[in-house]
Scaffold this motif. Structure first.
Motif, mmCIF file in Angstrom:
data_model
loop_
_atom_site.group_PDB
_atom_site.id
_atom_site.type_symbol
_atom_site.label_atom_id
_atom_site.label_comp_id
_atom_site.label_asym_id
_atom_site.label_seq_id
_atom_site.Cartn_x
_atom_site.Cartn_y
_atom_site.Cartn_z
ATOM 1 N N THR A 197 0.849 -1.189 0.000
ATOM 2 C CA THR A 197 0.000 0.000 0.000
ATOM 3 C C THR A 197 0.888 1.244 0.000
ATOM 4 O OG1 THR A 197 -0.136 0.034 2.417
ATOM 5 C CG2 THR A 197 -1.894 -1.125 1.233
ATOM 6 N N TRP A 198 0.348 2.344 -0.497
ATOM 7 C CA TRP A 198 1.070 3.609 -0.529
ATOM 8 C C TRP A 198 0.065 4.744 -0.673
ATOM 9 C CZ3 TRP A 198 1.186 -0.252 -4.139
ATOM 10 C CH2 TRP A 198 0.575 0.011 -5.366
ATOM 11 N N CYS A 199 0.511 5.954 -0.453
ATOM 12 C CA CYS A 199 -0.345 7.126 -0.567
ATOM 13 C C CYS A 199 0.576 8.303 -0.882
ATOM 14 C CB CYS A 199 -1.107 7.348 0.741
ATOM 15 S SG CYS A 199 -2.447 8.550 0.612
ATOM 16 N N ASN A 200 0.728 8.611 -2.161
ATOM 17 C CA ASN A 200 1.763 9.570 -2.547
ATOM 18 C C ASN A 200 1.477 10.191 -3.909
ATOM 19 O OD1 ASN A 200 2.230 7.438 -4.276
ATOM 20 N ND2 ASN A 200 4.421 7.374 -3.949
ATOM 21 N N CYS A 201 2.477 10.871 -4.426
ATOM 22 C CA CYS A 201 2.426 11.442 -5.772
ATOM 23 C C CYS A 201 3.520 10.787 -6.607
ATOM 24 C CB CYS A 201 2.638 12.960 -5.705
ATOM 25 S SG CYS A 201 2.873 13.749 -7.308
#
Length: 612
Positions: free
Chosen positions: A367-371
Motif C-alpha cells: 500500500t502507498w499514498c503519494n504522488c
C-alpha cells in the motif's frame, strides 16, 4: 605480565605449562578471558601462531581423558565482536562454532565467527528478524534474516548467498546454534524497531527520520532506502531552488509536486501522477532530479528509476516509497503504453495486487499514498485512455526549456540534497493538528473546482498548491508562490476527461475521414449513408470503429442515448427502446446507428441546405 613473560617459544611447542597456566582460571570467566588474551599476544610476539586454537585442543584432550565435558568458556570469543554473548555448551571463537558430541566428537556448525547482534521488530507487521554479524577474514559483515529462514534446515541455506559457511551438512547445527544463542541472551541482544519502507509510520514519525529506526527490507531496496539522506550544503541547494522558482512554471510545479507527496495521506486524498512531457532538449530529467533532491540522492538508479521495468517492479517500488514521491523517467522506454493504463489505476489507487502465499492465505499487500512524478517525450494519456486514468494524471507540457543551464542544476543537486524534505516533514510534525493545512487545501480546491475541472484534477492541483504555499512559508521564503492560474492550464476539463465524449469525437472524425464510404458507388466499401443532420452507420461497422479506437461500443451507445445523440426505435412487442434503427442501405434494409452530427460541422459533410 611477569608470569606470562617467563614462557618461551619452546614452552609453547614442547610443554603444556602455558596451557596449564591459563586452564587454572577456568572457573573465573572474567580472569580467563583476560589471561587468554595476554598469553595469545605473548605467543604471537614469539612467532607462535594460533595459541587460542592450540589451547582449545588442550582442553579437548583433557575432556577426552576424563570422559567429562569441560568448557573452556561459555561466552563468545570472537576478535572484534560487537557483543559478548553466553553460548552455553557451544565453543564460539575465531576458529568457528563447534560442539562436542560423545559419539561423533567435535562437530562444527560454522567454520567462521557468526553471532546475532540485534533483534528487529517490524513496526508495520510485528514480525521479528535477526541481524547477524559474521566474519570471514578480518572484516565483519552484517545480514538481516527472517526468523522463518533461520528456523529451517533448508531455508537457512539462503545465507550461503552472502558468503556464510552453511551447507546441507551443517545446516541443522547452524539452526540449533542460532536458536540457542538467541535464547541464552534474550535480554542481552538489543531489540530495535525496524521498517521496510519509507514514509509516515503510525505513532513513530516519518521513515527514515525516526531516531534508531533500522531498515530490515529487501537488500535490493537497501540502496533505495539509503539514498534518502542529507548530503552537501543546504544553503547551496536553497539558493539554486530559489533561482529555479523564478523561472518556468513547469519546473516550479514539479518541485512543488515533490513536496505535495507527503501531504496526500495527511489530507486524506487519493494518490495522483504529475507527468512532464516535451522535446528531448526540454530538461525534463533534470527537472525530476531537482524534485528528487528535495528528499534524496537524485542520481539515476539511486532514487530516480526509469519506466524500463515490469508493473510488478513499479508496484513494489511504490509500496516501498510509501509517502515519498515515486519518480520514473523516460516514459518512451515503456514497450506497451496501452497496458500502462492499468498501472496508472494501480498507482493512483494506492494498493497493489493481491497474491496468494505458498503456505496458504494471502501475501501482505503493498500500500502507498503519494504522488508519482514522471517524464517522457509524449503524454501518458492517449485518445482512447479511460476517463479514470486521465482524471488521475496532471500532464505538464514543457513547451520551452526548463533551465537555462541544466548541467549546472544537475551538478549542484547531485552534491547537495535531502535537507529540504527533512525540514518540511519536521515542520509538518510540529503542527499540533492538520486543520490549518486542510483549510489551505480546501480553499485551493474550491477555487479550482469552480471552473470546468473535474474533482480529481482539482484535488491534485490543490495538493500541489498547498505544498507550494507551505514550502514557500517554511523553506524558500521568497514570495514566489504558485497561483491557481499557474496550474489551471494543465488540468483536464470535464469534457476532456469524459471517455465517451472522446469516443463521440473519434467516431465523428472517422466518418469525416471516410466520407466516400457513405455514398453508394460501384467499387467502394459502404459503411452507411448520410441523412439530414445525421449519419447512419451500419451497426457492425459502428462496433468496429469503436473497437479500433479502444472504446466500448455498448458504453458509447448508452451515453449517446442519454445525451440524445442517436435516434432510437421501439422493439416490437415491447416498450423497450433499442439504440438502432432499420435503414435501407442501397437495396438492403440493415440495422444502423443513426447518430446526430455536431451542428457546427454539418457544412463539412455537405449536409446543410444552401438557405442555411
Amino acid at each position: 605480565m611477569d608470569e606470562i613473560a617467563k614462557f618461551t617459544y619452546d614452552d609453547f611447542v614442547n610443554s603444556t605449562e602455558p596451557y596449564e597456566y591459563i586452564h587454572q582460571f577456568q572457573n573465573d570467566q572474567f580472569r580467563l578471558i583476560r589471561e587468554l588474551e595476554k598469553m595469545s599476544k605473548h605467543a604471537n610476539d614469539l612467532k607462535f601462531k594460533n595459541f587460542k586454537k592450540a589451547y582449545q585442543e588442550y582442553v579437548k584432550s583433557l575432556e577426552l581423558k576424563s570422559g567429562d565435558i569441560v568448557f573452556s568458556g561459555n561466552v563468545t570469543q570472537f576478535e572484534g565482536q560487537e557483543l559478548e554473548l553466553d553460548c552455553g555448551q557451544w565453543r564460539a571463537d575465531d576458529y568457528g562454532i563447534s560442539l562436542y558430541d560423545n559419539r561423533l566428537g567435535e562437530v562444527f556448525a560454522c567454520n567462521h565467527p557468526i553471532m546475532p547482534v540485534e533483534r528487529l521488530v517490524n513496526i508495520d507487521t510485528g514480525t521479528e528478524k535477526l541481524k547477524l554479524a559474521y566474519r570471514k577474514g578480518k572484516q565483519w559483515k552484517h545480514v538481516i534474516a527472517d526468523k522463518k529462514t533461520l528456523a529451517g534446515n533448508n531455508s537457512i541455506l539462503a545465507l550461503a548467498e552472502v558468503g556464510i559457511g552453511v551447507n546441507s551438512e551443517n545446516s541443522r547445527l547452524m539452526v540449533r546454534y542460532l536458536h540457542d544463542i538467541e535464547s541464552f541472551n534474550y535480554d542481552r541482544i538489543p531489540e530495535k524497531n525496524s521498517v521496510s519502507r519509507l514514509g509516515w509510520v503510525e505513532n513513530e514519525g516519518f521513515s527514515p527520520y525516526v531516531e534508531g529506526l533500522v531498515f530490515d527490507g529487501l537488500d535490493s531496496f537497501r540502496g533505495f532506502f539509503e539514498s534518502v539522506a542529507q548530503r552537501g550544503d543546504f544553503s547551496t541547494w536553497l539558493e539554486l531552488a530559489r533561482e529555479m522558482r523564478k523561472g518556468s512554471v513547469p519546473a516550479r510545479i514539479i518541485l512543488a509536486a515533490s513536496f505535495s507527496s507527503v501531504l496526500v495521506k495527511i489530507i486524506g486524498e487519493l494518490s495522483f501522477i504529475v507527468h512532464l512531457w516535451g522535446g528531448t532538449e526540454a530538461g525534463k530529467t533534470v527537472g525530476l532530479m531537482l524534485a528528487a533532491s528535495v528528499w534524496a540522492n537524485p542520481a539515476m538508479g539511486r532514487y530516480i528509476h526509469t519506466f524500463h521495468g515490469t508493473s510488478v517492479s513499479q508496484e513494489l517500488s511504490a509500496g516501498f516509497v510509501g509517502n515519498l514521491p515515486l519518480i520514473l523517467d523516460e516514459f518512451q522506454m515503456l514497450k506497451n503504453k496501452k497496458d500502462f493504463e492499468q498501472t496508472v489505476y494501480m498507482l493512483c489507487e494506492g494498493i497493489g495486487k493481491g497474491r496468494g502465499a505458498k503456505s496458504g492465505g494471502l501475501q501482505r499487500t503493498q500500500t502507498w499514498c503519494n504522488c508519482t512524478l514522471s517524464s517522457g517525450e509524449m503524454p501518458i494519456t492517449m485518445y482512447n485512455t479511460g476517463g479514470g486514468a486521465v482524471n488521475r494524471i496532471v500532464e505538464v507540457e514543457c513547451r520551452e526549456r526548463l533551465f537555462s543551464d541544466p548541467r549546472r542544476v544537475a551538478d549542484t543537486v547531485r552534491k547537495n540534497y535531502g535537507h529540504a524534505g527533512r525540514l518540511f516533514v519536521e515542520k509538518l510534525m510540529e503542527q499540533e493538528d492538520a486543520e490549518e493545512i486542510r483549510r489551505i487545501y480546501k480553499k485551493f480546491y474550491d477555487e479550482i473546482s469552480g471552473s470546468d475541472t473535474t474533482e480529481k484534477q482539482s484535488m491534485a492541483g490543490a495538493l500541489i498548491l498547498t505544498a507550494d504555499r507551505l514550502a514557500t512559508r517554511w523553506i524558500f521564503q521568497d514570495g514566489m508562490e504558485l497561483g491557481v492560474s499557474d496550474i489551471s492550464e494543465f488540468l483536464q476539463t470535464k469534457k476532456e476527461v469524459d471517455v465517451n465524449e472522446r469516443a463521440y469525437n473519434f467516431i465523428c472524425e472517422t466518418v469525416a475521414a471516410n466520407v466516400n464510404r457513405f455514398h453508394i458507388g460501384e467499387n467502394n466499401e459502404v459503411w452507411g449513408k448520410f441523412e439530414t443532420g445525421t449519419v447512419c452507420i451500419i451497426r457492425s461497422i459502428f462496433g468496429k470503429i469503436c473497437e479500433d479506437g479502444g472504446f466500448s461500443d455498448r458504453a458509447v451507445l448508452s451515453w449517446m442515448e442519454r445525451r440524445g445523440l442517436i435516434e432510437t426505435s421501439v422493439k416490437k412487442g415491447t416498450e423497450k427502446a433499442v439504440p438502432t434503427k432499420l435503414k435501407r442501405i442501397g437495396e438492403n434494409p440493415v440495422r444502423c446507428v443513426v447518430m446526430r452530427l455536431p451542428e457546427d460541422e454539418l457544412e463539412d459533410y455537405g449536409l446543410l441546405d444552401d438557405d442555411d
